[in-house]
Design a protein around this motif. Structure first.
Motif, PDB file in Angstrom:
ATOM      1  N   LYS A 116      37.693  32.707  45.711  1.00 36.85           N
ATOM      2  CA  LYS A 116      36.538  32.476  44.847  1.00 36.85           C
ATOM      3  C   LYS A 116      36.583  33.235  43.526  1.00 36.85           C
ATOM      4  O   LYS A 116      35.800  32.949  42.618  1.00 36.85           O
ATOM      5  CB  LYS A 116      35.249  32.860  45.585  1.00 36.85           C
ATOM      6  N   SER A 117      37.472  34.204  43.425  1.00 37.17           N
ATOM      7  CA  SER A 117      37.510  35.043  42.222  1.00 37.17           C
ATOM      8  C   SER A 117      38.908  35.600  42.020  1.00 37.17           C
ATOM      9  O   SER A 117      39.761  35.525  42.919  1.00 37.17           O
ATOM     10  CB  SER A 117      36.509  36.196  42.346  1.00 37.17           C
ATOM     11  N   ILE A 118      39.114  36.179  40.839  1.00 36.82           N
ATOM     12  CA  ILE A 118      40.398  36.838  40.561  1.00 36.82           C
ATOM     13  C   ILE A 118      40.613  38.001  41.519  1.00 36.82           C
ATOM     14  O   ILE A 118      41.729  38.245  41.984  1.00 36.82           O
ATOM     15  CB  ILE A 118      40.448  37.323  39.087  1.00 36.82           C
ATOM     16  N   GLU A 119      39.524  38.711  41.836  1.00 34.89           N
ATOM     17  CA  GLU A 119      39.644  39.817  42.781  1.00 34.89           C
ATOM     18  C   GLU A 119      40.132  39.322  44.139  1.00 34.89           C
ATOM     19  O   GLU A 119      40.974  39.975  44.781  1.00 34.89           O
ATOM     20  CB  GLU A 119      38.286  40.517  42.924  1.00 34.89           C
ATOM     21  N   ASP A 120      39.623  38.168  44.573  1.00 37.52           N
ATOM     22  CA  ASP A 120      40.099  37.575  45.838  1.00 37.52           C
ATOM     23  C   ASP A 120      41.584  37.243  45.754  1.00 37.52           C
ATOM     24  O   ASP A 120      42.340  37.483  46.703  1.00 37.52           O
ATOM     25  CB  ASP A 120      39.332  36.274  46.139  1.00 37.52           C
ATOM     26  N   LEU A 121      41.982  36.682  44.618  1.00 39.46           N
ATOM     27  CA  LEU A 121      43.379  36.279  44.433  1.00 39.46           C
ATOM     28  C   LEU A 121      44.305  37.489  44.494  1.00 39.46           C
ATOM     29  O   LEU A 121      45.332  37.476  45.184  1.00 39.46           O
ATOM     30  CB  LEU A 121      43.537  35.565  43.088  1.00 39.46           C
TER      31      LEU A 121
END
Length: 326
Positions: A140-145
């Motif tokens: 859902k987000s860059i942090e997740d990626l």
């Protein structure tokens, strides 16, 4: 008699004053069709922007502005053709960052020299790139990626157009600055990579907004972040990578250049008219719907200075990610 002479003299002066102007107008640039060469295929992001601008310029000039697509060879085919064209003000090159800046840093030999073969005409627009996922992706987000890439080194797949392309270098810089270990998957084109992304064959994709904006707005892909230093107009809900990685600035751009030796009158007229066109709110908004952000009224000198600064900046970036010319 005197009155007749005075009348005749006034008429003669009026005619003399009108004739040079009429002649100048009849021979002013452009007095024949203008060709705009692109290194990308029809339907690509740069092509869409170039066609919009060419239609408006043709109306303004009263001459056809013909788009000549010459894709392939990492931009070298189109760039070489434009560089070897007659410098008579009839051929211009709608260039990208890759053609003018990164190619000389990535390849030991090129069939053209951006700094010697071309002269600046006008800046056109910045073209932000983005990291995208398929709509139903759990990321859902860059942090997740980043978290997933670190948790499973080498398993998260990040599509791009190859290590010596703009998207490929963004992917490498992303890996480097986040310490992520995403598996970089190369594709022959954005279109092929996007199809694999939507088919769930890869986890994420680095691509330019100009090529993916329509699909993203249709809800078929989700934009996690843009590669610009600030949030992109029209995409304000999407964070920029610089918010998690200060100083991250990997934005492509379009600029018009001309074969070296092109008459200054043609260059200055092109610059002036294109600048005014880009300042038009309707035109700028139409370009924005395609992804790029128009920048109006950038002078010839300012365009040249920008290109020189970009060469310096990209020299440092290629060293950071360890790419040497081949």
């Amino acid at each position: 008699m005197n009155r007749r002479l005075i009348t005749l003299s006034i008429a003669t002066l009026s005619l003399a004053a009108w004739l040079p102007t009429s002649h100048a107008q009849s021979t002013a640039w452009p007095d024949k069709p203008v060709k705009l060469v692109l290194s990308q295929p029809a339907g690509s992001g740069p092509d869409n922007v170039a066609r919009l601008l060419s239609e408006r310029l043709a109306r303004n000039w009263g001459q056809p502005v013909v788009i000549d697509n010459k894709p392939g060879g990492q931009n070298a085919i189109g760039a070489q053709f434009a560089a070897r064209s007659a410098a008579d003000g009839t051929t211009f090159y709608f260039a990208t960052t890759a053609a003018l800046i990164t190619n000389p840093l990535l390849f030991k030999t090129l069939p053209y020299d951006p700094q010697k073969d071309f002269v600046p005409v006008s800046f056109v627009a910045r073209s932000p790139f983005a990291i995208l996922v398929e709509t139903a992706s759990p990321i859902k987000s860059i942090e997740d990626l980043v978290a997933r890439a670190k948790a499973e080194p080498g398993k998260l797949s990040l599509g791009n157009e190859g290590p010596r392309t703009f998207s490929g270098m963004i992917a490498r810089l992303f890996n480097s600055r986040t310490a992520a270990q995403a598996n970089l998957v190369s594709y022959s084109s954005v279109g092929v990579g996007v199809q694999d992304l939507m088919g769930k064959h890869i986890d994420a994709m680095v691509a330019d907004l100009a090529s993916t904006a329509a699909l993203a707005k249709q809800g078929r892909m989700r934009v996690l972040a843009t590669t610009s230093p600030k949030r992109v107009a029209g995409w304000e809900q999407v964070p920029s990578l610089s918010e998690t990685m200060p100083g991250f600035d990997m934005v492509g751009w379009f600029a018009v250049v001309a074969p070296a030796g092109t008459p200054p009158a043609a260059i200055n007229r092109f610059n002036r008219d294109l600048g005014a066109l880009l300042a038009d709110k309707e035109v700028a908004e139409r370009i924005a719907t395609m992804g790029p952000i128009a920048e109006a009224n950038v002078s010839v000198a300012q365009t040249g200075a920008f290109l020189r600064n970009e060469m310096t900046r990209w020299t440092a970036i290629t060293k950071e990610i360890g790419i040497l010319p081949e």
